[in-house]
Design a protein around this motif. Sequence first.
Motif, PDB file in Angstrom:
ATOM      1  N   MET A   1     -21.287  15.533  32.652  1.00 44.16           N
ATOM      2  CA  MET A   1     -21.925  14.262  32.302  1.00 44.16           C
ATOM      3  C   MET A   1     -20.884  13.326  31.684  1.00 44.16           C
ATOM      4  SD  MET A   1     -25.285  13.724  29.898  1.00 44.16           S
ATOM      5  CE  MET A   1     -24.466  13.608  28.323  1.00 44.16           C
ATOM      6  N   THR A   2     -20.797  12.111  32.214  1.00 45.83           N
ATOM      7  CA  THR A   2     -19.872  11.161  31.601  1.00 45.83           C
ATOM      8  C   THR A   2     -20.668  10.232  30.679  1.00 45.83           C
ATOM      9  OG1 THR A   2     -20.141   9.717  33.506  1.00 45.83           O
ATOM     10  CG2 THR A   2     -18.174  11.087  33.481  1.00 45.83           C
ATOM     11  N   THR A   3     -20.115   9.993  29.523  1.00 42.11           N
ATOM     12  CA  THR A   3     -20.762   9.061  28.604  1.00 42.11           C
ATOM     13  C   THR A   3     -19.725   8.030  28.184  1.00 42.11           C
ATOM     14  OG1 THR A   3     -20.263  10.654  26.876  1.00 42.11           O
ATOM     15  CG2 THR A   3     -22.541  10.537  27.591  1.00 42.11           C
ATOM     16  N   THR A   4     -20.173   6.773  28.101  1.00 38.41           N
ATOM     17  CA  THR A   4     -19.250   5.768  27.590  1.00 38.41           C
ATOM     18  C   THR A   4     -19.310   5.811  26.067  1.00 38.41           C
ATOM     19  OG1 THR A   4     -21.048   4.219  27.941  1.00 38.41           O
ATOM     20  CG2 THR A   4     -19.215   4.111  29.493  1.00 38.41           C
ATOM     21  N   LEU A   5     -18.163   5.631  25.483  1.00 39.33           N
ATOM     22  CA  LEU A   5     -18.077   5.688  24.037  1.00 39.33           C
ATOM     23  C   LEU A   5     -18.794   4.480  23.426  1.00 39.33           C
ATOM     24  CD1 LEU A   5     -16.597   7.683  22.138  1.00 39.33           C
ATOM     25  CD2 LEU A   5     -14.854   5.919  21.904  1.00 39.33           C
ATOM     26  N   PRO A   6     -19.662   4.711  22.437  1.00 36.69           N
ATOM     27  CA  PRO A   6     -20.333   3.563  21.817  1.00 36.69           C
ATOM     28  C   PRO A   6     -19.354   2.714  20.996  1.00 36.69           C
ATOM     29  CG  PRO A   6     -20.894   5.596  20.673  1.00 36.69           C
ATOM     30  CD  PRO A   6     -20.053   5.984  21.848  1.00 36.69           C
ATOM     31  N   THR A   7     -19.732   1.455  20.752  1.00 38.99           N
ATOM     32  CA  THR A   7     -18.922   0.568  19.910  1.00 38.99           C
ATOM     33  C   THR A   7     -19.465   0.619  18.483  1.00 38.99           C
ATOM     34  OG1 THR A   7     -18.689  -0.916  21.774  1.00 38.99           O
ATOM     35  CG2 THR A   7     -18.136  -1.816  19.628  1.00 38.99           C
ATOM     36  N   PRO A   8     -18.593   0.784  17.499  1.00 35.08           N
ATOM     37  CA  PRO A   8     -19.113   0.747  16.119  1.00 35.08           C
ATOM     38  C   PRO A   8     -19.546  -0.676  15.780  1.00 35.08           C
ATOM     39  CG  PRO A   8     -16.714   0.770  16.090  1.00 35.08           C
ATOM     40  CD  PRO A   8     -17.125   0.902  17.533  1.00 35.08           C
ATOM     41  N   LEU A   9     -20.705  -0.843  15.169  1.00 35.69           N
ATOM     42  CA  LEU A   9     -21.202  -2.187  14.858  1.00 35.69           C
ATOM     43  C   LEU A   9     -21.131  -2.507  13.369  1.00 35.69           C
ATOM     44  CD1 LEU A   9     -24.330  -2.302  17.192  1.00 35.69           C
ATOM     45  CD2 LEU A   9     -22.095  -3.366  17.542  1.00 35.69           C
ATOM     46  N   ALA A  10     -21.233  -1.463  12.553  1.00 37.82           N
ATOM     47  CA  ALA A  10     -21.289  -1.706  11.112  1.00 37.82           C
ATOM     48  C   ALA A  10     -20.288  -0.826  10.378  1.00 37.82           C
ATOM     49  CB  ALA A  10     -22.694  -1.431  10.593  1.00 37.82           C
ATOM     50  N   LEU A  11     -19.657  -1.433   9.378  1.00 37.56           N
ATOM     51  CA  LEU A  11     -18.739  -0.694   8.518  1.00 37.56           C
ATOM     52  C   LEU A  11     -19.313  -0.697   7.110  1.00 37.56           C
ATOM     53  CD1 LEU A  11     -15.852   0.559   7.978  1.00 37.56           C
ATOM     54  CD2 LEU A  11     -15.143  -1.759   7.398  1.00 37.56           C
ATOM     55  N   VAL A  12     -19.460   0.487   6.540  1.00 32.06           N
ATOM     56  CA  VAL A  12     -19.857   0.572   5.143  1.00 32.06           C
ATOM     57  C   VAL A  12     -18.584   0.818   4.342  1.00 32.06           C
ATOM     58  CG1 VAL A  12     -21.208   1.822   3.421  1.00 32.06           C
ATOM     59  CG2 VAL A  12     -22.149   1.449   5.705  1.00 32.06           C
ATOM     60  N   ALA A  13     -18.236  -0.139   3.491  1.00 36.62           N
ATOM     61  CA  ALA A  13     -17.017  -0.017   2.690  1.00 36.62           C
ATOM     62  C   ALA A  13     -17.406   0.384   1.271  1.00 36.62           C
ATOM     63  CB  ALA A  13     -16.244  -1.332   2.699  1.00 36.62           C
ATOM     64  N   GLU A  14     -17.296   1.668   0.994  1.00 36.63           N
ATOM     65  CA  GLU A  14     -17.582   2.171  -0.361  1.00 36.63           C
ATOM     66  C   GLU A  14     -16.326   1.921  -1.182  1.00 36.63           C
ATOM     67  OE1 GLU A  14     -18.661   6.391  -0.587  1.00 36.63           O
ATOM     68  OE2 GLU A  14     -20.709   5.858  -0.085  1.00 36.63           O
ATOM     69  N   LEU A  15     -16.287   0.771  -1.853  1.00 44.65           N
ATOM     70  CA  LEU A  15     -15.026   0.339  -2.465  1.00 44.65           C
ATOM     71  C   LEU A  15     -14.629   1.182  -3.668  1.00 44.65           C
ATOM     72  CD1 LEU A  15     -15.479  -3.541  -2.319  1.00 44.65           C
ATOM     73  CD2 LEU A  15     -14.223  -2.089  -0.720  1.00 44.65           C
ATOM     74  N   THR A  16     -15.614   1.710  -4.355  1.00 42.17           N
ATOM     75  CA  THR A  16     -15.348   2.514  -5.558  1.00 42.17           C
ATOM     76  C   THR A  16     -16.580   3.367  -5.841  1.00 42.17           C
ATOM     77  OG1 THR A  16     -14.901   2.426  -7.932  1.00 42.17           O
ATOM     78  CG2 THR A  16     -16.223   0.640  -7.045  1.00 42.17           C
ATOM     79  N   HIS A  17     -16.394   4.444  -6.547  1.00 43.82           N
ATOM     80  CA  HIS A  17     -17.567   5.194  -7.023  1.00 43.82           C
ATOM     81  C   HIS A  17     -17.875   4.892  -8.481  1.00 43.82           C
ATOM     82  CE1 HIS A  17     -17.546   8.417  -3.606  1.00 43.82           C
ATOM     83  NE2 HIS A  17     -18.221   7.329  -3.289  1.00 43.82           N
ATOM     84  N   ARG A  18     -17.063   3.990  -9.086  1.00 42.62           N
ATOM     85  CA  ARG A  18     -17.350   3.616 -10.474  1.00 42.62           C
ATOM     86  C   ARG A  18     -18.605   2.741 -10.499  1.00 42.62           C
ATOM     87  NH1 ARG A  18     -13.204   0.216 -11.805  1.00 42.62           N
ATOM     88  NH2 ARG A  18     -12.453   0.272  -9.662  1.00 42.62           N
ATOM     89  N   CYS A  19     -19.443   2.912 -11.517  1.00 41.49           N
ATOM     90  CA  CYS A  19     -20.685   2.138 -11.577  1.00 41.49           C
ATOM     91  C   CYS A  19     -21.229   2.124 -12.994  1.00 41.49           C
ATOM     92  CB  CYS A  19     -21.722   2.756 -10.635  1.00 41.49           C
ATOM     93  SG  CYS A  19     -23.207   1.746 -10.468  1.00 41.49           S
ATOM     94  N   PRO A  20     -21.712   0.967 -13.458  1.00 38.55           N
ATOM     95  CA  PRO A  20     -22.305   0.924 -14.796  1.00 38.55           C
ATOM     96  C   PRO A  20     -23.708   1.539 -14.839  1.00 38.55           C
ATOM     97  CG  PRO A  20     -22.325  -1.262 -13.794  1.00 38.55           C
ATOM     98  CD  PRO A  20     -21.635  -0.354 -12.828  1.00 38.55           C
ATOM     99  N   LEU A  21     -24.296   1.787 -13.657  1.00 39.12           N
ATOM    100  CA  LEU A  21     -25.611   2.429 -13.615  1.00 39.12           C
ATOM    101  C   LEU A  21     -25.436   3.919 -13.288  1.00 39.12           C
ATOM    102  CD1 LEU A  21     -26.343  -0.605 -13.365  1.00 39.12           C
ATOM    103  CD2 LEU A  21     -28.212   0.053 -11.883  1.00 39.12           C
ATOM    104  N   HIS A  22     -26.450   4.691 -13.629  1.00 40.31           N
ATOM    105  CA  HIS A  22     -26.358   6.142 -13.409  1.00 40.31           C
ATOM    106  C   HIS A  22     -27.605   6.631 -12.688  1.00 40.31           C
ATOM    107  CE1 HIS A  22     -22.995   5.779 -16.108  1.00 40.31           C
ATOM    108  NE2 HIS A  22     -23.781   5.128 -16.942  1.00 40.31           N
ATOM    109  N   CYS A  23     -27.998   5.918 -11.636  1.00 40.39           N
ATOM    110  CA  CYS A  23     -29.302   6.162 -11.002  1.00 40.39           C
ATOM    111  C   CYS A  23     -29.457   7.602 -10.534  1.00 40.39           C
ATOM    112  CB  CYS A  23     -29.509   5.203  -9.838  1.00 40.39           C
ATOM    113  SG  CYS A  23     -29.447   3.490 -10.363  1.00 40.39           S
TER     114      CYS A  23
END
Lengths: 368, 91
Positions: A1-23
């Motif tokens: 089976m041949t499949t065409t590679l999908p195109t990425p549409l969205a980038l999630v940029a987790e810039l830091t894990h530092r946070c003033p909240l502690h949810c």
Amino acid sequence: MTTTLPTPLALVAELTHRCPLHCVYCSNPLQLAKRESELPSETWIRVFQEAAQAGVLQVDFTGGEPLARPDIVELVHAARVAGLYVSLITSGLPLDEAKLAELVEAGLDHFQLSFQGATDETAREISNSTSHPQKLRVLQWLKKHRVGVTLNFVIHRQNIQELEEMLALVDEHRPGCVEFASVQYYGWALANREALLPTRRQLEFCVAKLKEAEERLKGKTRVVFVVPDYYAKFPKPCVGGWGRKLMLVSPDGAVLPCHAARVIPGIQFENVKEKSLREIWESSPAFQKFRGEEWMQEPCKSCDRRHQDFGGCRCQAFLLAGDAAATDPVCSLAPTRGKVDLILAAVNQPEQAIPEQKPTYLYRPNPL
Amino acid sequence: MKPELTVTPRLAPGVRLNDKSQLPRTLLMPERALRLNGPSLEIVQLCDGNHTVQQIAEKLHALYSKAEPKRITDDLLGYLALLHDQRAIDF
């Protein structure tokens, strides 16, 4: 089976894990990235350029708290110049009026403000911090700018009773969109599941209220409701299918197919410090592992819904069924659905059987 | 909600077209994107706050002179209502 590679549409940029909240339901991994491991500005800027070249349309700046990065304005500008639509997903905490104006000036398209409840008291209990009054200030400042606004209420057993007050905030501020996102159970949320999973009765209340709100707000505010998938009949198409639409870059540069992917053992994640985003998307073993249908087992393999939900969530399959290639256990057709039903039965005992007491939470700490 | 012919639709806050150099042309919105081509692109480009629905209809009548004008106007009103309900345009 041949499949065409999908195109990425969205980038999630987790810039830091530092946070003033502690949810207590934070989507960050239990192992938080240390400050000293965070990517420098220039690497992020290269990542945005590579993302746009690979076909990505939108970038979500998130964290942790993305405003904790001192270079946030520069990063927003660079992503916009690279050709991306830029969303900021924030608690609004380390923000003042001048910084907001700078962000908009730099090209910010969309501001998503998260809420832990409709009252200060609930927000404190959930985030172990004081943030609610600041969020109300941010809502006022946003009125001065022409930028997309989404209010995001994360809902669960402990705050569903404030739904009417949440909707009153929506009526008052008329954002373009409001999301009522039920907690899903990975990482920190899984550790706190007993306190967070709503009852069926709460869920029914929620569905009825939000249906009414959707009608009332039509043409004013788009209402999005994410149901807790334990109550669903079929699984959610998690991240639009593994390696099909979305890439997430974590603070240290590791590239993941979803927020929680690190819980699956035996997957090596490649890093933007060593390879281009396109190379990682196209040929890294992590992205190929559950891309397409080859990996599926029954009942997914021959199921008509496999093109719709892609077998559901791989992380949840691992966490609940012990096998990342299994059908998502929330699916009514999954052989392991019984495990989910047992969890729901415990939450939905007759009310007098549940002792009403303050839950003991595991709060998310700050990374070193 | 269908617009009156006299209103001037414009893109809602947080909604914009991608750059001309980026193909296909796409309407970018919070958490969503809509590929545009042919008439849908022409309509969205005219949702700039300066053209009334009537003026947009007239431009489309000229562009698609072989089609029945009333049909074009009806389709236009339907499409604008859809974009409005999706919070892509204000009018």
